[in-house]
Every structure is written in C-alpha cells, then in structure tokens.
Design a protein around this motif. Structure first.
Motif, PDB file in Angstrom:
ATOM      1  N   GLU A 151      41.485  46.498 138.720  1.00 50.31           N
ATOM      2  CA  GLU A 151      40.252  46.849 137.563  1.00 50.31           C
ATOM      3  C   GLU A 151      38.816  46.939 138.708  1.00 50.31           C
ATOM      4  O   GLU A 151      37.912  47.666 138.465  1.00 50.31           O
ATOM      5  N   GLY A 152      38.711  45.762 139.425  1.00 49.26           N
ATOM      6  CA  GLY A 152      37.421  45.323 140.131  1.00 49.26           C
ATOM      7  C   GLY A 152      37.438  46.560 141.258  1.00 49.26           C
ATOM      8  O   GLY A 152      36.285  46.432 141.711  1.00 49.26           O
ATOM      9  N   TRP A 153      38.419  47.158 141.631  1.00 46.16           N
ATOM     10  CA  TRP A 153      38.593  47.907 142.805  1.00 46.16           C
ATOM     11  C   TRP A 153      37.884  49.612 142.222  1.00 46.16           C
ATOM     12  O   TRP A 153      37.976  50.459 142.774  1.00 46.16           O
ATOM     13  N   ARG A 154      37.355  49.594 141.142  1.00 43.07           N
ATOM     14  CA  ARG A 154      36.773  50.805 140.583  1.00 43.07           C
ATOM     15  C   ARG A 154      35.696  50.745 140.232  1.00 43.07           C
ATOM     16  O   ARG A 154      34.971  51.649 139.526  1.00 43.07           O
ATOM     17  N   ARG A 155      34.920  49.517 140.481  1.00 43.49           N
ATOM     18  CA  ARG A 155      33.497  49.375 140.004  1.00 43.49           C
ATOM     19  C   ARG A 155      32.674  48.359 140.976  1.00 43.49           C
ATOM     20  O   ARG A 155      33.542  47.878 141.670  1.00 43.49           O
ATOM     21  N   GLY A 156      31.539  48.247 140.688  1.00 48.77           N
ATOM     22  CA  GLY A 156      30.955  47.556 141.990  1.00 48.77           C
ATOM     23  C   GLY A 156      30.616  46.058 141.442  1.00 48.77           C
ATOM     24  O   GLY A 156      30.959  45.610 140.373  1.00 48.77           O
ATOM     25  N   VAL A 157      29.953  45.440 141.986  1.00 53.98           N
ATOM     26  CA  VAL A 157      29.611  43.892 141.681  1.00 53.98           C
ATOM     27  C   VAL A 157      28.947  43.656 140.548  1.00 53.98           C
ATOM     28  O   VAL A 157      27.773  44.654 140.229  1.00 53.98           O
ATOM     29  N   GLN A 158      29.286  43.003 139.460  1.00 50.74           N
ATOM     30  CA  GLN A 158      28.617  42.783 138.505  1.00 50.74           C
ATOM     31  C   GLN A 158      27.618  41.486 138.522  1.00 50.74           C
ATOM     32  O   GLN A 158      28.133  40.431 138.623  1.00 50.74           O
ATOM     33  N   ALA A 159      26.350  41.745 138.948  1.00 49.52           N
ATOM     34  CA  ALA A 159      25.382  40.798 139.152  1.00 49.52           C
ATOM     35  C   ALA A 159      25.362  39.846 138.190  1.00 49.52           C
ATOM     36  O   ALA A 159      24.984  38.711 138.576  1.00 49.52           O
ATOM     37  N   ASP A 160      25.375  40.060 136.861  1.00 51.80           N
ATOM     38  CA  ASP A 160      25.251  38.880 135.938  1.00 51.80           C
ATOM     39  C   ASP A 160      26.352  37.943 135.946  1.00 51.80           C
ATOM     40  O   ASP A 160      26.105  36.658 135.603  1.00 51.80           O
ATOM     41  N   ARG A 161      27.520  38.275 136.464  1.00 53.10           N
ATOM     42  CA  ARG A 161      28.612  37.215 136.616  1.00 53.10           C
ATOM     43  C   ARG A 161      28.280  36.375 137.895  1.00 53.10           C
ATOM     44  O   ARG A 161      28.684  35.346 137.751  1.00 53.10           O
ATOM     45  N   ILE A 162      27.538  36.880 138.958  1.00 54.72           N
ATOM     46  CA  ILE A 162      27.118  36.029 139.997  1.00 54.72           C
ATOM     47  C   ILE A 162      26.256  35.059 139.395  1.00 54.72           C
ATOM     48  O   ILE A 162      25.953  33.989 139.869  1.00 54.72           O
ATOM     49  N   GLU A 163      24.965  35.615 138.807  1.00 52.01           N
ATOM     50  CA  GLU A 163      24.091  34.830 138.035  1.00 52.01           C
ATOM     51  C   GLU A 163      24.560  33.551 137.192  1.00 52.01           C
ATOM     52  O   GLU A 163      24.432  32.565 137.509  1.00 52.01           O
ATOM     53  N   ASP A 196      32.758  54.145 137.925  1.00 53.57           N
ATOM     54  CA  ASP A 196      31.398  54.046 137.086  1.00 53.57           C
ATOM     55  C   ASP A 196      30.389  54.986 137.847  1.00 53.57           C
ATOM     56  O   ASP A 196      30.098  54.661 139.041  1.00 53.57           O
ATOM     57  N   PRO A 197      30.074  56.039 137.265  1.00 48.65           N
ATOM     58  CA  PRO A 197      29.061  57.048 137.852  1.00 48.65           C
ATOM     59  C   PRO A 197      27.903  56.421 138.686  1.00 48.65           C
ATOM     60  O   PRO A 197      27.286  56.931 139.379  1.00 48.65           O
ATOM     61  N   ALA A 198      27.681  55.601 138.226  1.00 48.06           N
ATOM     62  CA  ALA A 198      26.195  54.721 138.597  1.00 48.06           C
ATOM     63  C   ALA A 198      26.262  54.130 139.807  1.00 48.06           C
ATOM     64  O   ALA A 198      25.348  53.905 140.773  1.00 48.06           O
ATOM     65  N   VAL A 199      27.378  54.137 140.330  1.00 44.35           N
ATOM     66  CA  VAL A 199      27.778  53.460 141.608  1.00 44.35           C
ATOM     67  C   VAL A 199      28.700  54.341 142.647  1.00 44.35           C
ATOM     68  O   VAL A 199      29.343  53.773 143.454  1.00 44.35           O
ATOM     69  N   TYR A 200      28.794  55.657 142.307  1.00 48.22           N
ATOM     70  CA  TYR A 200      29.692  56.358 143.230  1.00 48.22           C
ATOM     71  C   TYR A 200      28.968  56.404 144.735  1.00 48.22           C
ATOM     72  O   TYR A 200      27.947  56.258 144.900  1.00 48.22           O
ATOM     73  N   SER A 201      30.026  56.123 145.671  1.00 50.27           N
ATOM     74  CA  SER A 201      29.572  56.158 147.042  1.00 50.27           C
ATOM     75  C   SER A 201      29.197  57.498 147.547  1.00 50.27           C
ATOM     76  O   SER A 201      29.885  58.341 147.269  1.00 50.27           O
ATOM     77  N   PRO A 202      28.001  57.643 148.177  1.00 47.59           N
ATOM     78  CA  PRO A 202      27.765  58.762 149.078  1.00 47.59           C
ATOM     79  C   PRO A 202      28.389  59.101 150.200  1.00 47.59           C
ATOM     80  O   PRO A 202      28.361  59.850 150.912  1.00 47.59           O
ATOM     81  N   VAL A 203      29.239  58.110 150.563  1.00 49.60           N
ATOM     82  CA  VAL A 203      29.868  57.936 152.219  1.00 49.60           C
ATOM     83  C   VAL A 203      31.267  58.684 152.040  1.00 49.60           C
ATOM     84  O   VAL A 203      31.664  59.377 152.947  1.00 49.60           O
ATOM     85  N   LEU A 204      32.116  58.306 150.730  1.00 50.17           N
ATOM     86  CA  LEU A 204      33.317  58.610 150.747  1.00 50.17           C
ATOM     87  C   LEU A 204      33.641  58.784 149.243  1.00 50.17           C
ATOM     88  O   LEU A 204      33.093  58.119 148.663  1.00 50.17           O
ATOM     89  N   THR A 205      34.793  59.369 149.095  1.00 49.01           N
ATOM     90  CA  THR A 205      35.354  59.735 147.834  1.00 49.01           C
ATOM     91  C   THR A 205      36.647  59.187 147.755  1.00 49.01           C
ATOM     92  O   THR A 205      37.622  59.955 148.469  1.00 49.01           O
ATOM     93  N   GLY A 206      37.089  58.275 146.693  1.00 50.81           N
ATOM     94  CA  GLY A 206      38.575  57.835 146.654  1.00 50.81           C
ATOM     95  C   GLY A 206      39.288  58.776 145.532  1.00 50.81           C
ATOM     96  O   GLY A 206      38.686  59.104 144.371  1.00 50.81           O
ATOM     97  N   VAL A 207      40.478  59.651 146.085  1.00 51.68           N
ATOM     98  CA  VAL A 207      41.218  60.301 145.320  1.00 51.68           C
ATOM     99  C   VAL A 207      42.307  59.837 144.691  1.00 51.68           C
ATOM    100  O   VAL A 207      43.183  59.496 145.353  1.00 51.68           O
TER     101      VAL A 207
END
Ligand SMILES: *Cc1c(COP(=O)(O)O)cnc(C)c1O
Length: 406
Positions: free
Chosen positions: A120-132, A304-315
């Motif tokens: 699951e975490g391999w499909r989205r970015g860091v959730q900063a609130d969990r770090i906080e 999560d479209p908010a954190v799509y990478s501009p570098v590569l796309t995983g298909v």
C-alpha cells in the motif's frame, strides 16, 4: 550468447530511470585529458563544479562530491551525522527507502520504519502527519534523524519534503532531516535550503545526465555541527577534510576528474535551459506518459495524483502478466531497456524513465516501443496510448529551447 561487439542499427533506448542517456555534449566534455588533480587547472575545475552544483541543489551551503555511486553518499549522510545505536525514523515508500533502512541497520543504527501494510505504501508518498505524531510521542528526543526518499525510483512516487520539515517543526523535535533525491535532483523541483533539509543525498546518473560514478551530500550548518560529535566510524566519507580542501577546489584523494568535466558541462546545460524549464519539461513529459498508460487501460503504480513523479512512471500489469517477460520482449524486439519492478513489486510492474536528456520525440518513440511490446505480449489494451500521448503533447504544446530565439 550475448555478443558485446554486435551493434544493432540506430540507438539503444535507455529508458530506465537511471542511468539515463548521456548527451553527446557531455560525453565529449568527458573525453578531455585526465589532468593532475593537484595542479593549477584542476583547482579551477573544482571550484567551478562546487559552485555550480549548489545552484542545482538550491543551496548556499557546502555540497560534498564523492567518487562513488549514490549508495556511498547515503552512507556518508548517516556516518557523518549519527552515532552507533541512534534511533532514526524512516518511511517505507518503496525499494530504495527499504535499502536505505537496511544500510542503517548494517551500520549499527536503530531504524524505525513507518509505512502502510503490504505494498500500500508503495503507491503513495510519505504521510507527514504520521511523522509528526511519532515525533510528538518521542518526548525524550531519542530519534536523531528522519530519513525520507524524495523521488522513490522503484514506484514513481514523490514525497512532499516541505511538509516533512513542517511536521518536524510542528512537533518541536530536534531530529535532523536527511533526504534522498538521487533520482529527483535536476528533474523534480528540489530546494535544499528553503525546505530546511540537513543532508540531501544525490547521484550523477539520473537527472544530471552523467554516467554513474559520482554522488553528493548537500550539508546544512546543523548537520555540519552534528558531524563534530557523531561517533559512527568514517574516514573516506568524512566531510571535514573534504570541505576544507574544497575551499581551494581540491580533494583529499583522487577525484573523478573526467566525471567532473561532465558535471561542469551538465550544470551549464541545465542552467542554460533554466532549472524551472527543466522541471516543467519533465512534468509535461510525465503527463503525456500517464495519458498513454491510462489510454492503454492499465494502472499507474502511483495511486495519488498529487505526488506523481515527473521522473518515471510505474506501469502495473494485469493479473497473470509477468512484467519482466514484457520488458524482455520489448528489449529483444525494439532494443529498448525499461526499468524492472524492484523488491515487493517485482514482476508486477515495469517502469518507464522520462528523465534527463528526454524530449517529446524520445518519449513518443519510447511509448511506441511499449505499445508494440504490450500488443506482442498479448496484453489487452483499451486503446492507443501513443495517440493519447501525442494528443497530450499537442494540447500542451511548447517550443523547446533550440537556441533560435531572436
Ligand atoms: C538510484 C538510486 C539509489 C542508488 O544509487 P546508486 O547510484 O545505484 O548507488 C538510491 N536511491 C534512489 C532513490 C535512487 O534512485
């Protein structure tokens, strides 16, 4: 048997997310003679690259350059700032975050891995609130560093580094912030100083368009201060002596002279195009690539479209299709290399690199190879990704910098 002297017609398409293709201009710059690394000309080159690379990191602080792959610069970031047994908070975004955590364990640190179950975490970015929340719970400040990957190359997901900084500050926690942007630098927006990063780790063979072999630590004053008391053993990686000698443009040992020629050229190319234009070009190409994947009716690894990478796309491949078999077929038919699925997603997805020396037609050729390969592999496609990508690029048309401006 692979015959290394065989040369197929046309160029190999190296569309893995690093190493990325090295432009001819950089290859030519690297073909200059190797000079005396203690001589006067070398100092000029050294000062030039050390000054220029700061602009790419958006920092006024020292950037240390190592003759090593990115993994070496990871080790440098940890050993310069931390002591044996230190707790570090890491975040599972994918394979590279997992490897960095393994390194921390190998070095005698105590990493704690935040993340989501399974992949699951391999499909989205860091959730900063969990770090906080985790840092708030650490009232005794035993956690010495927060380590996150900015552009997770195994998945094609970015993380919001400014949000991680805000999370650390909101918790009132003194932990250092260490960031891996090995595959993000010079492709995705990155701001070492503005985002308050203590050590930024990067490498040469991704957005900087260089061959593998050099890597970087951008170092904040707080990180430099921490290095004076940090007790992990280090010698080759030690910042102190390198930063001291860098003031004159030299290194304590033999630097990668020819890669530094290449770095000087790469910095010139990137700054001539303009960093913001480089980022916009990557965003636009990434948008076209995602349009293709969507038109094929396949899923993008990043959820999560908010954190799509501009570098590569995983298909992601449909159930029952081995992504590595598709990659092999594309390699054999079209002389194109695509990125394999790494770690937990091996065989489930492949990665299309669209970083560095990449333009509209590079991407279109890449997507053509993918589309033909997917068809040959028997993958049922909903429609033509190539047509969708052409449509995207023409709807968002821009003239590339051809040096023909009035
Ligand atoms: C490529 C990469 C690495 C590893 O770098 P090497 O040069 O292979 O040692 C680490 N992290 C990320 C995010 C990368 O993309």
């Amino acid at each position: 048997m692979l015959k290394l002297d065989f040369h197929p017609a046309g160029r190999h398409f190296l569309q893995i997310p690093g190493p990325s293709p090295v432009p001819d201009r950089i290859l030519r710059a690297m073909s200059l003679p190797t000079i005396d690394h203690r001589g006067p000309e070398f100092g000029v080159l050294g000062l030039k690259v050390l000054e220029g690379i700061r602009k790419i990191f958006k920092t006024t602080q020292p950037v240390v350059i190592y003759p090593a792959s990115g993994t070496g610069a990871w080790e440098a970031a940890l050993t310069n700032t931390l002591s044996p047994g230190d707790a570090v908070l890491m975040y599972e975004t994918g394979h590279f975050a997992t490897l960095w955590k393994k390194m921390a364990e190998n070095l005698g640190l105590k990493p704690e891995f935040l993340g989501l179950p399974g992949t699951e975490g391999w499909r989205r970015g860091v959730q900063a609130d969990r770090i906080e929340a985790r840092l708030r719970a650490d009232a005794g400040h035993t956690i010495k560093a927060v380590c996150v990957v900015h552009n997770e190359t195994s998945t094609g997901v970015t993380s919001d580094i400014a949000a991680v900084r805000r999370a650390i500050d909101a918790a009132g926690h003194p932990a250092l912030l260490l960031v891996d942007t090995i595959s993000g630098l010079a492709s995705a927006d990155y701001r070492h100083d503005e985002w308050g990063v203590d050590v930024t780790v990067s490498g040469s063979q991704k957005g900087l368009m260089l061959p593998p072999g050099i890597s970087f630590n951008a170092v904040s004053p707080k990180a430099l201060e921490a290095s004076k008391t940090a007790k992990l053993p280090r010698s080759f990686w030690g910042w102190g002596e390198i930063i001291e000698m860098n003031k004159q443009g030299y290194w304590p040992y033999t630097p990668s002279t020819n890669l530094l020629y290449g770095l000087a050229e790469a910095i010139d190319m990137i700054l001539a195009e303009g960093l913001e234009n480089v980022f916009a070009r990557h965003q636009r190409l990434a948008g076209a690539c995602r349009a293709a994947v969507t038109a094929w009716g396949l899923d993008i690894q990043c959820a999560d479209p908010a954190v799509y990478s501009p570098v590569l796309t995983g298909v992601m491949m449909p159930e029952g299709i081995d992504a590595d078999a598709v990659r092999k077929l594309i390699y054999e038919h079209f002389d194109m290399s695509l990125g394999t699925g790494l770690g937990k997603v091996k065989g489930r997805m492949f990665r299309i690199g669209h970083l560095g020396d990449c333009n509209d037609l590079t991407l279109m050729a890449t997507l053509s190879g993918c589309e033909m390969g997917l068809r040959l592999a028997g993958v049922k496609l909903a429609g033509s990704g190539v047509v969708a990508a052409m449509d995207h690029l023409t709807r968002h048309a821009v003239k590339p910098a051809l040096g023909m401006a009035a």
